[in-house]
Design a protein around this motif. Structure first.
Motif, PDB file in Angstrom:
ATOM      1  N   ARG A 138      40.689  48.260  45.891  1.00 43.01           N
ATOM      2  CA  ARG A 138      41.799  47.927  44.989  1.00 43.01           C
ATOM      3  C   ARG A 138      41.345  46.874  43.985  1.00 43.01           C
ATOM      4  O   ARG A 138      40.718  45.874  44.353  1.00 43.01           O
ATOM      5  CB  ARG A 138      42.988  47.423  45.789  1.00 43.01           C
ATOM      6  CG  ARG A 138      44.257  47.280  44.974  1.00 43.01           C
ATOM      7  CD  ARG A 138      45.438  46.999  45.879  1.00 43.01           C
ATOM      8  NE  ARG A 138      46.667  46.764  45.126  1.00 43.01           N
ATOM      9  CZ  ARG A 138      47.839  46.500  45.681  1.00 43.01           C
ATOM     10  NH1 ARG A 138      47.939  46.451  47.007  1.00 43.01           N
ATOM     11  NH2 ARG A 138      48.904  46.281  44.929  1.00 43.01           N
ATOM     12  N   ARG A 139      41.662  47.094  42.711  1.00 42.68           N
ATOM     13  CA  ARG A 139      41.209  46.175  41.672  1.00 42.68           C
ATOM     14  C   ARG A 139      42.165  46.242  40.479  1.00 42.68           C
ATOM     15  O   ARG A 139      43.007  47.114  40.392  1.00 42.68           O
ATOM     16  CB  ARG A 139      39.794  46.535  41.218  1.00 42.68           C
ATOM     17  CG  ARG A 139      39.701  47.846  40.465  1.00 42.68           C
ATOM     18  CD  ARG A 139      38.249  48.248  40.214  1.00 42.68           C
ATOM     19  NE  ARG A 139      38.122  49.364  39.288  1.00 42.68           N
ATOM     20  CZ  ARG A 139      38.344  50.634  39.589  1.00 42.68           C
ATOM     21  NH1 ARG A 139      38.730  50.962  40.825  1.00 42.68           N
ATOM     22  NH2 ARG A 139      38.189  51.582  38.677  1.00 42.68           N
ATOM     23  N   GLU A 140      41.986  45.293  39.540  1.00 47.82           N
ATOM     24  CA  GLU A 140      42.727  45.312  38.290  1.00 47.82           C
ATOM     25  C   GLU A 140      41.867  45.902  37.183  1.00 47.82           C
ATOM     26  O   GLU A 140      40.675  45.612  37.095  1.00 47.82           O
ATOM     27  CB  GLU A 140      43.146  43.893  37.883  1.00 47.82           C
ATOM     28  CG  GLU A 140      44.308  43.331  38.674  1.00 47.82           C
ATOM     29  CD  GLU A 140      44.813  42.020  38.078  1.00 47.82           C
ATOM     30  OE1 GLU A 140      44.138  41.494  37.146  1.00 47.82           O
ATOM     31  OE2 GLU A 140      45.854  41.525  38.527  1.00 47.82           O
TER      32      GLU A 140
END
Length: 283
Positions: A274-276
């Motif tokens: 999960r990342r931006e």
């Protein structure tokens, strides 16, 4: 009655001089369509293609405006909801709307809008499409308790505009900019459950990057920001969480994201990381 009246008008037209055939225009006469046809066979020309070509030609002439996307406004722009089956009957009147101000009530039966006889929603849309963006006064005729009545509805400036859901079903949305540069299928309930996402939260799996067509830079920008085919976009800064479809999301982006703005995407990669992803909208 409508058919008989149409027949009478048609008979009157046949007794009048015919218009100059040179004034009749087809979609093939529009320069953008003509250029496409010169490149070779195009297959079927769809109904919406006429609107596409008219828009492209207006853009080339500098006469197209963003508000021109709001073609064929629905009856709810007047403040009324028409009955689904008996589409002359007003099922509801919105509070503080033009219809409410004019004294319309549920149960009234529309017979004409802006001079156009109406038998349902499509006729109302046809009548409203002929009107300008406002302010504008719309004469209507209706029946209440068996008695014919008239009223004038005052529509304010910008009355034609809708929201992202209104725009989402229109093919007009695709050429609008800015473009997110990506798209894909909305996740199923089971897929959201596996990612611990609420059932009512919109999320999509990236199925394509738009690095083709007239603006390939959009997809390239998405890729440069770190987005990849197969990623799951589980959240979008500034966006409502309950889009009903990918097209709803695409319409929202075009209406609400300004060129140069940076949108933060909450993304889960194909590897489960999960990342931006910070994506700047191109003009």
């Amino acid at each position: 009655e409508a058919h008989a009246a149409y027949g009478r008008r048609a008979k009157a037209r046949r007794s009048a001089p015919l218009p100059d055939s040179r004034a009749v225009r087809t979609v093939e006469d529009l320069p953008p369509m003509r250029r496409r046809l010169e490149k070779g066979p195009q297959g079927c020309i769809h109904c919406h293609t006429v609107g596409d070509m008219r828009r492209e030609w207006a853009e080339e002439q500098g006469t197209w405006r963003r508000d021109d996307v709001w073609r064929h406004p629905p009856a709810k722009r007047l403040g009324v909801t028409l009955d689904r089956d008996d589409q002359r009957r007003i099922a509801a009147v919105a509070d503080a709307s033009a219809a409410a101000e004019a004294g319309l009530r549920p149960g009234d039966r529309l017979t004409s809008v802006a001079g156009t006889p109406t038998a349902g929603e499509a006729d109302v849309r046809f009548a409203l499409d002929r009107l300008g963006p406002g302010p504008v006064e719309v004469p209507i005729a209706f029946i209440r308790g068996g008695e014919p009545r008239t009223a004038v509805l005052a529509l304010s400036d910008g009355w034609r505009r809708g929201d992202a859901l209104d725009l989402s079903w229109r093919n007009d949305l695709w050429p609008l900019r800015p473009n997110p540069g990506f798209g894909g299928k909305a996740l199923t309930a089971d897929e959201k459950r596996k990612l611990d996402l609420p059932a009512d939260r919109f999320a999509l799996r990236v199925g394509y990057l738009i690095d083709f067509g007239p603006h390939p830079e959009d997809g390239r920008a998405a890729k440069a920001a770190g987005l990849r085919v197969g990623d799951v976009v589980r959240g979008i800064s500034g966006a409502p969480p309950d889009f009903v479809s990918e097209r709803h999301f695409q319409a929202w982006w075009r209406l609400h994201v300004r060129p140069g703005a940076t949108v933060v995407l909450d993304v889960t990669s194909t590897a489960g990381v999960r990342r931006e992803v910070r994506l700047t909208a191109l003009p």
